[in-house]
Design a protein around this motif. Structure first.
Motif, short mmCIF file in Angstrom:
data_model
loop_
_atom_site.label_atom_id
_atom_site.label_comp_id
_atom_site.label_asym_id
_atom_site.label_seq_id
_atom_site.Cartn_x
_atom_site.Cartn_y
_atom_site.Cartn_z
N GLU A 29 -18.16 19.63 -15.69
CA GLU A 29 -18.65 18.72 -14.66
C GLU A 29 -17.58 17.67 -14.39
O GLU A 29 -17.14 16.98 -15.29
CB GLU A 29 -19.93 18.01 -15.12
CG GLU A 29 -21.08 18.93 -15.41
CD GLU A 29 -22.32 18.17 -15.88
OE1 GLU A 29 -22.74 17.24 -15.18
OE2 GLU A 29 -22.82 18.52 -16.95
N SER A 74 -19.29 22.66 -5.31
CA SER A 74 -19.43 21.25 -5.02
C SER A 74 -20.73 20.71 -5.62
O SER A 74 -21.79 21.32 -5.46
CB SER A 74 -19.43 21.06 -3.50
OG SER A 74 -19.94 19.80 -3.17
N ARG A 75 -20.65 19.56 -6.28
CA ARG A 75 -21.85 18.94 -6.85
C ARG A 75 -22.86 18.60 -5.78
O ARG A 75 -24.06 18.69 -6.00
CB ARG A 75 -21.48 17.69 -7.63
CG ARG A 75 -20.83 17.97 -8.96
CD ARG A 75 -20.56 16.69 -9.68
NE ARG A 75 -21.80 16.19 -10.25
CZ ARG A 75 -21.93 15.80 -11.50
NH1 ARG A 75 -20.92 15.84 -12.32
NH2 ARG A 75 -23.09 15.36 -11.94
N SER A 76 -22.37 18.22 -4.59
CA SER A 76 -23.29 17.84 -3.52
C SER A 76 -24.10 19.02 -3.01
O SER A 76 -25.19 18.85 -2.49
CB SER A 76 -22.52 17.18 -2.37
OG SER A 76 -21.61 18.09 -1.79
N ASP A 93 -28.01 18.59 -9.73
CA ASP A 93 -27.81 18.23 -11.13
C ASP A 93 -27.89 19.45 -12.03
O ASP A 93 -28.92 20.14 -12.05
CB ASP A 93 -28.87 17.22 -11.57
CG ASP A 93 -28.77 15.90 -10.82
OD1 ASP A 93 -27.64 15.47 -10.55
OD2 ASP A 93 -29.83 15.33 -10.50
N LEU A 94 -26.85 19.69 -12.79
CA LEU A 94 -26.81 20.81 -13.72
C LEU A 94 -27.81 20.58 -14.84
O LEU A 94 -27.85 19.52 -15.46
CB LEU A 94 -25.40 20.96 -14.30
CG LEU A 94 -25.17 22.11 -15.25
CD1 LEU A 94 -25.27 23.44 -14.51
CD2 LEU A 94 -23.82 21.98 -15.92
N ASN A 135 -16.96 15.41 -8.56
CA ASN A 135 -17.40 16.09 -7.34
C ASN A 135 -17.62 17.59 -7.45
O ASN A 135 -18.08 18.21 -6.50
CB ASN A 135 -16.38 15.84 -6.22
CG ASN A 135 -16.28 14.38 -5.86
OD1 ASN A 135 -17.29 13.70 -5.67
ND2 ASN A 135 -15.06 13.87 -5.79
N TRP A 136 -17.27 18.18 -8.61
CA TRP A 136 -17.31 19.64 -8.73
C TRP A 136 -17.90 20.09 -10.05
O TRP A 136 -17.86 19.37 -11.05
CB TRP A 136 -15.90 20.22 -8.62
CG TRP A 136 -15.30 20.06 -7.27
CD1 TRP A 136 -14.56 19.00 -6.84
CD2 TRP A 136 -15.42 20.94 -6.18
NE1 TRP A 136 -14.20 19.19 -5.53
CE2 TRP A 136 -14.71 20.37 -5.09
CE3 TRP A 136 -16.04 22.17 -5.99
CZ2 TRP A 136 -14.62 20.98 -3.86
CZ3 TRP A 136 -15.95 22.79 -4.76
CH2 TRP A 136 -15.24 22.20 -3.72
N TYR A 137 -18.41 21.33 -10.04
CA TYR A 137 -18.74 22.07 -11.26
C TYR A 137 -17.77 23.24 -11.30
O TYR A 137 -17.65 23.98 -10.32
CB TYR A 137 -20.17 22.62 -11.23
CG TYR A 137 -21.24 21.58 -11.31
CD1 TYR A 137 -21.41 20.81 -12.46
CD2 TYR A 137 -22.11 21.37 -10.24
CE1 TYR A 137 -22.41 19.85 -12.53
CE2 TYR A 137 -23.11 20.42 -10.31
CZ TYR A 137 -23.26 19.66 -11.46
OH TYR A 137 -24.24 18.72 -11.53
N ALA A 146 -29.53 24.52 -11.82
CA ALA A 146 -29.33 23.17 -11.32
C ALA A 146 -30.56 22.74 -10.53
O ALA A 146 -31.26 23.56 -9.95
CB ALA A 146 -28.09 23.11 -10.44
N TYR A 148 -31.86 20.78 -7.37
CA TYR A 148 -31.42 20.30 -6.07
C TYR A 148 -32.66 19.83 -5.32
O TYR A 148 -33.48 20.64 -4.89
CB TYR A 148 -30.72 21.43 -5.31
CG TYR A 148 -30.07 21.01 -4.01
CD1 TYR A 148 -28.90 20.25 -4.03
CD2 TYR A 148 -30.62 21.37 -2.79
CE1 TYR A 148 -28.30 19.88 -2.84
CE2 TYR A 148 -30.01 20.99 -1.61
CZ TYR A 148 -28.86 20.25 -1.64
OH TYR A 148 -28.25 19.85 -0.46
#
Length: 123
Positions: free
Chosen positions: A28, A47-49, A53-54, A31-33, A64, A66
């Motif tokens: 993590e 992209s995290r966006s 949330d993982l 901005n990225w996983y 995740a 969302y």
């Protein structure tokens, strides 16, 4: 003819192996996983966006949250299943090929395809 059959069988075996990539780690960043395989090679990044949330990862999938959905992804980042948080409850663990959640006084166990395997009282 036999040569072509051997080539075809080799390609099929390689395809199956590529589909079975094992996840060893999900990194993590801000901005990225980034997903890594058992050899430490980066499989991909998301992209995290767009993921949220993982919550955890298993041998060949990760989960995740969302907004009001949990999404189950394969190692390459393809969504396998989206599950409503109100149906699942809170995810408390992801391990091997299972997801465990708690909703009120119930514990649920799900497979990586989002199918409920079992349920029991948490008390």
């Amino acid at each position: 003819m036999r040569k072509w059959l051997i080539i075809l069988m080799t390609l099929l075996a390689m395809s199956v192996q590529a589909q079975r990539q094992q996840i060893s780690y999900v990194e993590e960043t801000k901005n990225w996983y980034y997903v890594y395989d058992e050899a430490g090679k980066k499989i991909g990044g998301l992209s995290r966006s767009s993921v949220g949330d993982l919550k955890g990862w298993g041998s060949d999938f990760f989960v995740a949250k969302y907004y009001s959905y949990y999404r189950i992804y394969d190692a390459k980042g393809k969504v396998l299943k989206a599950m409503n948080v109100s149906d699942v409850g809170e995810i408390v663990g992801v391990s091997g090929n299972i997801i465990t959640s708690r909703k009120g006084s119930w514990i649920f166990v799900w497979d990586k395809n989002g199918k409920k395997i079992s349920s029991r009282s948490a008390n």
